[in-house]
Design an enzyme around this catalytic site. Structure first.
Site: not given
Ligand code: NAP
Length: 255
Positions: A150, A137
């Protein structure tokens, strides 16, 4: 790598991971997605049933994270691409942060992601090729206010990926560190602060897959936030501390 034959995406059931899985599968890649909730796995598998299979696992458990890589290899026969994407964040001022919350974030975003990448290396070395990707990120480029765990976990992941890339330089294993800005997903839905230049998960996945196809080492997006992050990373500490405290969503919590 233009189009991988096979891929593992942790956290591939919602948000960015789900879109990555769908776009890869629709282009012909066989994909294993993993997440904890079976109903979310079933939903993404149903979208492209002949290309996507699911594994239910909590990858904040390092043994489980390594086992997921082994299971994915077993299901697909090989792994061309591994995307360590599962992650979550807790936005809390340091004065309210609980030790258990620090452990949870670091266990998934840093340890889970690094173990997933590490577990795939022997398989890729034995095949002489592969691509390792970590979804870090922009928040990892500096200690962001109300994001201590984070920011620290994403900084750890980015540094880890850089080391791995150097170590694997003489091989055909590529390493990409993806650093998104704000993406519209369930993760960001709960945020109460402004999120400038937010992009959709679909758009984010398209950009990420293009960066992977181009073997980008580090990929920051969108451009305005990438420029802001670049400037922040180079800002003297005395300016950064004042500016970040001023912009903190929980400004004045300890006043
Ligand atoms: N959205 C943003 O603005 C943003 C910005 C920078 C970086 N990111 C990074 O991008 C990645 C994806 O984020 P997102 O925004 O797409 O989040 P999200 O929609 O909340 O998706 C998270 C995914 O991870 C799974 N997950 C969560 N905890 C887990 C665990 N303990 N074991 C296995 N799977 C797990 C969730 O499924 P379950 O809950 O069913 O396990 C879901 O499939 C993350 O690493 C986040 O830090 C996001």
């Amino acid at each position: 790598m233009i189009r991988p034959e096979t891929a593992l995406i942790t956290g591939g059931t919602t948000g960015i991971g789900r879109e990555l899985a769908l776009q890869l599968a629709r282009a012909g890649t066989k994909v294993v997605v993993c997440g904890r909730r079976q109903e979310m796995i079933d939903e993404v598998v149903r979208a492209v049933p002949d290309k996507i299979v699911g594994i239910s696992a909590d990858v904040s458990d390092p043994d489980r994270a390594a086992a997921v890589v082994a299971e994915a290899i077993q299901k697909l026969g090989s792994l061309d691409l591994v995307i360590a994407n599962a992650g979550f964040g807790i936005n809390k001022h340091a004065s309210k942060l609980q030790p258990s919350e620090v452990v949870q974030v670091l266990a998934l975003d840093a340890i889970g992601a690094c173990v997933t990448i590490t577990a795939a290396i022997p398989h890729m070395l034995s095949r002489g090729r592969g691509h390792l990707v970590g979804i870090s990120s922009i928040a990892g480029m500096r200690g962001m206010p109300t994001s201590a765990a984070y920011s620290a976990s994403k900084a750890a992941l980015s540094t880890f990926l850089e080391s791995i890339r150097v170590d694997l330089r003489s091989t055909d294993i590529k390493v990409t560190d993806v650093r998104p800005g704000f993406v519209d997903t369930p993760l960001t839905k709960k945020n109460k602060f402004p999120m400038p230049f937010m992009v959709s998960a679909e758009d984010a996945a398209r950009r990420i897959l293009r960066a992977i196809a181009r073997d980008r080492r580090v990929f920051l997006f969108p451009a305005p936030l990438a420029i802001a992050a670049w400037l922040l990373a180079r800002m003297p500490r005395w300016i950064y501390d004042r500016l970040a405290a001023l912009l903190s969503p929980d400004r004045g919590a300890t006043r």
